[in-house]
Design an enzyme around this catalytic site. Structure first.
Site, short mmCIF file in Angstrom:
data_model
loop_
_atom_site.label_atom_id
_atom_site.label_comp_id
_atom_site.label_asym_id
_atom_site.label_seq_id
_atom_site.Cartn_x
_atom_site.Cartn_y
_atom_site.Cartn_z
N ARG A 91 -7.50 9.63 -11.09
CA ARG A 91 -6.13 9.79 -10.78
C ARG A 91 -5.52 8.09 -10.79
NH1 ARG A 91 -8.12 13.61 -8.37
NH2 ARG A 91 -7.22 15.84 -8.43
N HIS A 116 -6.89 12.28 -15.37
CA HIS A 116 -7.88 12.18 -16.59
C HIS A 116 -7.20 11.94 -18.00
CE1 HIS A 116 -10.91 13.72 -13.64
NE2 HIS A 116 -10.59 14.88 -13.77
N HIS A 190 -17.15 15.36 -17.86
CA HIS A 190 -16.91 16.19 -16.56
C HIS A 190 -17.68 17.63 -16.66
CE1 HIS A 190 -13.97 17.82 -13.64
NE2 HIS A 190 -13.25 17.06 -13.62
N ASP A 254 -14.19 16.54 -3.41
CA ASP A 254 -13.50 16.28 -4.31
C ASP A 254 -13.21 14.69 -4.09
OD1 ASP A 254 -12.40 15.86 -7.02
OD2 ASP A 254 -10.54 17.37 -6.34
N GLU A 317 -19.29 12.90 -11.60
CA GLU A 317 -18.57 12.25 -12.67
C GLU A 317 -18.82 10.86 -12.28
OE1 GLU A 317 -14.65 13.76 -12.88
OE2 GLU A 317 -15.19 15.33 -11.52
C1 GLA Z 1 -11.81 16.02 -11.23
C2 GLA Z 1 -10.90 15.84 -10.09
C3 GLA Z 1 -10.44 17.28 -9.53
C4 GLA Z 1 -9.90 18.05 -10.35
C5 GLA Z 1 -10.90 18.51 -11.31
C6 GLA Z 1 -10.60 19.22 -12.46
O1 GLA Z 1 -13.04 16.18 -10.48
O2 GLA Z 1 -10.81 14.95 -8.94
O3 GLA Z 1 -9.37 17.17 -8.45
O4 GLA Z 1 -8.70 17.86 -11.09
O5 GLA Z 1 -11.21 16.95 -12.00
O6 GLA Z 1 -10.09 20.30 -12.04
#
Ligand code: GLA
Length: 353
Positions: A91, A116, A190, A254, A317
């Site tokens: 982000r 992304h 991803h 996350d 990631e």
């Molecule tokens: C990344 C983001 C998540 C989500 C995924 C896709 O991992 O950090 O919050 O957006 O991609 O769903």
């Protein structure tokens, strides 16, 4: 005479919504590993890896036709299955940053933030593909020119990604990029892994070589604080199953872990007890987004009809920290003209008996 393997095999993978034919390239090695990658989004659609009995099985979430990646359900869910992510993975707060005194506004696609790459990131473009072989194994070289202004980013960015399926059972991803204007760049993949093939990944054991993680706000934007993991559900410095403490993390994992550099350890080690499969991740990147498929809700179905519900897969990631263009204390993600970005991530597979 040479005993180098033949080039990867190419096969049709359907047509995009605008009628362009897409290809699927399949790379194999002598131990039964097989990875399939399409030039649509540079997406890994399938990865077959043997279990402890030697039987290859699917370990990533994906579809068997490009239409799966373009369906209304997939677009709505936005899970980015297996795709190359750019120009900026993760982000950027409010879709804005200032560089050399100029403010740039990006396409916002995650509330007020950019996620992304924006509305049409590198996961939704067609890459030029060149299958080949190297001393290490079969390769697929993908190239893409991201034009000046694309999704609001400055500079013509030339990106090359080389996937190699190595003789020692690793999927290696080499990223490189050059630009003609300074721009933020943060490239990753991803892929969602499920080493057991079961309905969720909660029983997988994960170890992360990270003593700290990035604290985030409600919009998953870092506050700037790098907090010690010790004594928290984020402490994976010794093995823990994904499910053990996930209920203590609102929404699920996350988050971006700050990798301990120079430990010589893999950034991540994953073990799936029922199949014995293991995965080790090494990277040149400083951060690791560990995401546990929290937003998957069963609306998507995979190639063999399985439903992808909550926690059906996890992502590791490798990347720079989120929102780095707005966080001067974070390692820089700015690529300047004359420089070449190089980044390498290796996912190495094996079994424990
Ligand atoms: C990344 C983001 C998540 C989500 C995924 C896709 O991992 O950090 O919050 O957006 O991609 O769903």
């Amino acid at each position: 005479m040479t005993d180098s393997p033949p080039n990867p095999v190419a096969a049709p993978f359907g047509k995009t919504q605008d009628g362009t034919e897409v290809q699927l390239y399949t790379l194999t090695n002598a131990h039964g590993l097989q990875v399939s990658i399409t030039n649509y989004g540079g997406t890994i659609t399938s990865l077959l890896v043997p279990d402890k009995a030697g039987k290859p099985g699917e370990i990533v979430l994906g579809f068997d036709n490009v239409s799966g990646y373009q369906s209304p359900e997939f677009r709505k869910a936005g899970p980015y299955f297996g795709a190359l992510i750019g120009r900026y993975g993760n982000r950027i707060a409010k879709g804005k940053f200032t560089l050399d005194g100029k403010e740039y506004t990006l396409a916002q696609n995650n509330g007020e933030n950019t996620l992304h790459g924006g509305k049409k990131g590198f996961d939704k473009v067609l890459w030029q593909a060149e299958p080949g072989t190297s001393a290490e194994g079969q390769t697929l070289k993908l190239s893409y020119l991201s034009k000046d202004g694309e999704e609001g980013y400055p500079g013509n960015l030339t990106v090359t990604v080389v996937y190699t399926l190595t003789a020692d059972d690793a999927l290696k991803i080499d990223y490189s990029a050059t630009t003609d204007k300074a721009t933020p760049v943060n490239l990753t993949n991803h892929a969602y892994f499920n080493l057991g093939g079961g309905k969720d990944v909660l029983g997988h054991e994960v170890t992360l070589a990270a003593d700290r993680y990035n604290v985030v706000d409600a919009g998953l934007i870092p506050t700037g604080e790098l907090r010690p993991v010790q004594g928290t559900p984020f402490d994976f410095t010794s093995p823990h199953t994904i499910g053990e403490r996930i209920a203590q993390v609102p929404g699920g994992y996350d988050h971006n872990w700050v990798l301990n550099s120079a430990t010589g350890q893999p950034a991540a080690t994953v073990y799936e007890p029922t199949t014995g499969r293991t995965m080790e991740v090494t990277t040149t990147e400083p951060g690791l987004q560990f995401y546990t498929g929290n937003f998957l809700d069963g609306t998507l179905k995979g190639a063999s009809g399985q439903t992808y519900g909550k926690h059906a897969g996890f992502c590791l990631e490798t990347q720079h920290f989120p929102d780095s263009p707005n966080q001067p204390k974070f390692p820089s993600t700015i690529l300047k003209p004359g420089q070449t970005l190089h980044s390498t991530t290796i996912y190495k597979f094996g079994v424990r008996q």
